[in-house]
Motif scaffolding. Structure first.
Motif: not given
Length: 89
Positions: A52-70
């Protein structure tokens, strides 16, 4: 207009900034689970903050916790970047 594309190299850099050089991120990690790489959900949340700091975008916590791989992380980021690009047109 936003034209940035988030790449595996971008993710590697951000992960290293958060966790240091102790994790091997140089191999083909696209489909390796973050758990197998040694990243728990808290580390991914921190990665989201750095993103978010670098790209100015935000992934919500639910999305981040659902992501499993790069690969999934990169796809989610690029989806957000695409949405921002469309919003500025």
């Amino acid at each position: 207009m936003v034209t940035t594309v988030f790449t595996l190299e971008d993710l590697r850099r951000i992960l290293r900034e958060g966790a240091g050089e102790d994790v091997d991120l140089d191999s083909n990690i696209l489909d390796t689970s973050f758990e197998d790489l040694g990243y728990e959900s808290l580390a991914l949340l921190e990665t989201g903050v750095r993103l978010g700091r670098e790209y100015g975008i935000e992934l919500d916590d639910a999305t981040l916790t659902d992501i499993e791989t790069p690969r999934e992380f990169i796809a989610a980021v690029n989806e957000q970047i695409g949405r921002l690009a469309q919003a500025t047109v």
